[in-house]
Design a protein around this motif. Sequence first.
Motif, PDB file in Angstrom:
ATOM      1  N   LEU A  84       1.021  -1.348   0.021  1.00 18.78           N
ATOM      2  CA  LEU A  84       0.125   0.013  -0.048  1.00 18.78           C
ATOM      3  C   LEU A  84       0.862   1.425   0.181  1.00 18.78           C
ATOM      4  O   LEU A  84       1.903   1.357   0.693  1.00 18.78           O
ATOM      5  N   LYS A  85       0.446   2.193  -0.801  1.00 15.29           N
ATOM      6  CA  LYS A  85       0.929   3.678  -0.727  1.00 15.29           C
ATOM      7  C   LYS A  85       0.036   4.504  -0.191  1.00 15.29           C
ATOM      8  O   LYS A  85      -1.095   4.538  -0.235  1.00 15.29           O
ATOM      9  N   PRO A  86       0.526   5.871   0.251  1.00 15.56           N
ATOM     10  CA  PRO A  86      -0.247   6.903   0.726  1.00 15.56           C
ATOM     11  C   PRO A  86      -1.154   7.323  -0.341  1.00 15.56           C
ATOM     12  O   PRO A  86      -2.499   7.725   0.032  1.00 15.56           O
ATOM     13  N   GLU A  87      -0.930   7.189  -1.632  1.00 15.51           N
ATOM     14  CA  GLU A  87      -1.930   7.756  -2.774  1.00 15.51           C
ATOM     15  C   GLU A  87      -3.190   6.507  -2.782  1.00 15.51           C
ATOM     16  O   GLU A  87      -4.067   6.811  -3.324  1.00 15.51           O
ATOM     17  N   ASP A  88      -2.806   5.445  -2.023  1.00 15.67           N
ATOM     18  CA  ASP A  88      -4.157   4.579  -2.087  1.00 15.67           C
ATOM     19  C   ASP A  88      -5.162   5.035  -0.918  1.00 15.67           C
ATOM     20  O   ASP A  88      -6.233   4.324  -0.899  1.00 15.67           O
ATOM     21  N   THR A  89      -4.835   5.916  -0.044  1.00 14.51           N
ATOM     22  CA  THR A  89      -5.617   6.445   0.970  1.00 14.51           C
ATOM     23  C   THR A  89      -7.123   6.967   0.383  1.00 14.51           C
ATOM     24  O   THR A  89      -7.113   7.788  -0.660  1.00 14.51           O
ATOM     25  N   ALA A  90      -8.214   6.290   0.491  1.00 12.01           N
ATOM     26  CA  ALA A  90      -9.652   6.791   0.212  1.00 12.01           C
ATOM     27  C   ALA A  90     -10.580   5.813   0.713  1.00 12.01           C
ATOM     28  O   ALA A  90     -10.357   5.095   1.649  1.00 12.01           O
ATOM     29  N   VAL A  91     -11.866   6.413   0.661  1.00 12.47           N
ATOM     30  CA  VAL A  91     -12.922   5.560   0.952  1.00 12.47           C
ATOM     31  C   VAL A  91     -13.054   4.622  -0.144  1.00 12.47           C
ATOM     32  O   VAL A  91     -13.241   5.116  -1.309  1.00 12.47           O
ATOM     33  N   TYR A  92     -13.216   3.380   0.288  1.00 13.91           N
ATOM     34  CA  TYR A  92     -13.341   2.241  -0.597  1.00 13.91           C
ATOM     35  C   TYR A  92     -14.858   1.818  -0.731  1.00 13.91           C
ATOM     36  O   TYR A  92     -15.564   1.588   0.456  1.00 13.91           O
ATOM     37  N   TYR A  93     -15.431   1.609  -2.009  1.00 17.64           N
ATOM     38  CA  TYR A  93     -16.863   1.130  -1.985  1.00 17.64           C
ATOM     39  C   TYR A  93     -17.044  -0.223  -2.863  1.00 17.64           C
ATOM     40  O   TYR A  93     -16.411  -0.140  -3.878  1.00 17.64           O
ATOM     41  N   CYS A  94     -17.757  -0.917  -2.476  1.00 20.01           N
ATOM     42  CA  CYS A  94     -17.929  -2.207  -3.512  1.00 20.01           C
ATOM     43  C   CYS A  94     -19.340  -1.628  -4.128  1.00 20.01           C
ATOM     44  O   CYS A  94     -20.025  -0.825  -3.954  1.00 20.01           O
ATOM     45  N   ASN A  95     -19.288  -2.391  -5.498  1.00 15.36           N
ATOM     46  CA  ASN A  95     -20.244  -1.977  -6.344  1.00 15.36           C
ATOM     47  C   ASN A  95     -20.766  -3.117  -7.035  1.00 15.36           C
ATOM     48  O   ASN A  95     -20.145  -4.280  -7.412  1.00 15.36           O
ATOM     49  N   LEU A  96     -22.083  -3.034  -7.269  1.00  9.94           N
ATOM     50  CA  LEU A  96     -22.561  -4.277  -8.245  1.00  9.94           C
ATOM     51  C   LEU A  96     -23.647  -3.317  -9.298  1.00  9.94           C
ATOM     52  O   LEU A  96     -24.491  -3.133  -8.677  1.00  9.94           O
ATOM     53  N   PRO A  97     -23.416  -3.530 -10.356  1.00 12.68           N
ATOM     54  CA  PRO A  97     -24.234  -2.890 -11.423  1.00 12.68           C
ATOM     55  C   PRO A  97     -25.214  -3.981 -11.877  1.00 12.68           C
ATOM     56  O   PRO A  97     -24.924  -5.101 -11.938  1.00 12.68           O
ATOM     57  N   PHE A  98     -26.641  -3.669 -11.896  1.00 19.41           N
ATOM     58  CA  PHE A  98     -27.784  -4.607 -12.012  1.00 19.41           C
ATOM     59  C   PHE A  98     -28.970  -3.867 -12.674  1.00 19.41           C
ATOM     60  O   PHE A  98     -29.462  -2.880 -11.947  1.00 19.41           O
ATOM     61  N   ARG A  99     -29.398  -4.340 -13.746  1.00 17.81           N
ATOM     62  CA  ARG A  99     -30.405  -3.884 -14.633  1.00 17.81           C
ATOM     63  C   ARG A  99     -30.489  -2.151 -14.468  1.00 17.81           C
ATOM     64  O   ARG A  99     -31.110  -1.537 -14.226  1.00 17.81           O
ATOM     65  N   GLU A 100     -29.199  -1.841 -14.999  1.00 22.37           N
ATOM     66  CA  GLU A 100     -29.167  -0.389 -15.468  1.00 22.37           C
ATOM     67  C   GLU A 100     -29.014   0.347 -14.489  1.00 22.37           C
ATOM     68  O   GLU A 100     -29.199   1.483 -14.381  1.00 22.37           O
ATOM     69  N   ASP A 102     -26.479   1.149 -10.678  1.00 18.68           N
ATOM     70  CA  ASP A 102     -25.396   0.588  -9.583  1.00 18.68           C
ATOM     71  C   ASP A 102     -25.697   0.723  -8.100  1.00 18.68           C
ATOM     72  O   ASP A 102     -26.482   1.560  -7.686  1.00 18.68           O
ATOM     73  N   TYR A 103     -25.359  -0.458  -7.434  1.00 21.99           N
ATOM     74  CA  TYR A 103     -25.795  -0.645  -6.232  1.00 21.99           C
ATOM     75  C   TYR A 103     -24.412  -0.566  -5.491  1.00 21.99           C
ATOM     76  O   TYR A 103     -23.264  -0.965  -5.925  1.00 21.99           O
ATOM     77  N   TRP A 104     -24.476   0.236  -4.333  1.00 22.60           N
ATOM     78  CA  TRP A 104     -23.074   0.789  -3.392  1.00 22.60           C
ATOM     79  C   TRP A 104     -23.136   0.294  -2.195  1.00 22.60           C
ATOM     80  O   TRP A 104     -23.968   0.133  -1.478  1.00 22.60           O
ATOM     81  N   GLY A 105     -22.069  -0.229  -1.549  1.00 27.30           N
ATOM     82  CA  GLY A 105     -21.802  -0.432  -0.131  1.00 27.30           C
ATOM     83  C   GLY A 105     -21.694   1.034   0.611  1.00 27.30           C
ATOM     84  O   GLY A 105     -21.623   1.952  -0.251  1.00 27.30           O
ATOM     85  N   GLN A 106     -21.666   0.761   1.760  1.00 27.61           N
ATOM     86  CA  GLN A 106     -21.788   2.152   2.528  1.00 27.61           C
ATOM     87  C   GLN A 106     -20.268   2.591   2.502  1.00 27.61           C
ATOM     88  O   GLN A 106     -19.926   4.117   3.019  1.00 27.61           O
ATOM     89  N   GLY A 107     -19.003   2.152   1.909  1.00 25.07           N
ATOM     90  CA  GLY A 107     -17.747   2.520   2.050  1.00 25.07           C
ATOM     91  C   GLY A 107     -17.045   2.544   3.462  1.00 25.07           C
ATOM     92  O   GLY A 107     -17.704   2.360   4.478  1.00 25.07           O
ATOM     93  N   THR A 108     -15.612   2.052   3.344  1.00 21.55           N
ATOM     94  CA  THR A 108     -14.693   1.836   4.342  1.00 21.55           C
ATOM     95  C   THR A 108     -13.635   2.684   3.865  1.00 21.55           C
ATOM     96  O   THR A 108     -12.941   2.662   2.753  1.00 21.55           O
ATOM     97  N   LEU A 109     -13.164   3.301   4.905  1.00 19.87           N
ATOM     98  CA  LEU A 109     -12.093   4.290   4.830  1.00 19.87           C
ATOM     99  C   LEU A 109     -10.542   3.564   4.954  1.00 19.87           C
ATOM    100  O   LEU A 109     -10.526   2.554   6.098  1.00 19.87           O
ATOM    101  N   VAL A 110      -9.647   3.618   4.233  1.00 13.31           N
ATOM    102  CA  VAL A 110      -8.521   3.002   4.002  1.00 13.31           C
ATOM    103  C   VAL A 110      -7.359   4.305   4.218  1.00 13.31           C
ATOM    104  O   VAL A 110      -7.403   5.256   3.149  1.00 13.31           O
TER     105      VAL A 110
END
Length: 114
Positions: A84-100, A102-110
């Motif tokens: 991991l690098k400092p530039e990887d710092t972000a809120v990470y979201y899981c994503n699932l596209p379905f029937r046009e 996008d569904y998103w998780g709530q985000g987790t901070l790294v």
Amino acid sequence: VQLQACGGGLVQAGGSLRLSCAASGINFRLNTVGWYRAPPGKDRELVARISSSYTTTLADSVEGRFTISRDNIKRMVYLQMDSLKPEDTAVYYCNLPFRERDYWGQGTLVTVSS
């Protein structure tokens, strides 16, 4: 469709973290699922995704350091983040596209410290 992500935290540069995302309310094995991130002050960007046939796509910035995988029985998608690098710092979201849509998780901070 519901997505629940976890696994973020604070890590030193060069370290590793594993993010997990649990999906419900959908036939998970038939769908592409992925991870996006939003660095501080920047737009959300694709990190990695994995198709129903296990084809993976990784952003150039994480190629060789991050690995995406899925467990269709557990309805989980994982993002293993190494070197991991400092530039990887972000809120990470899981994503699932379905029937046009996008569904998103709530985000987790790294946060990666230098």
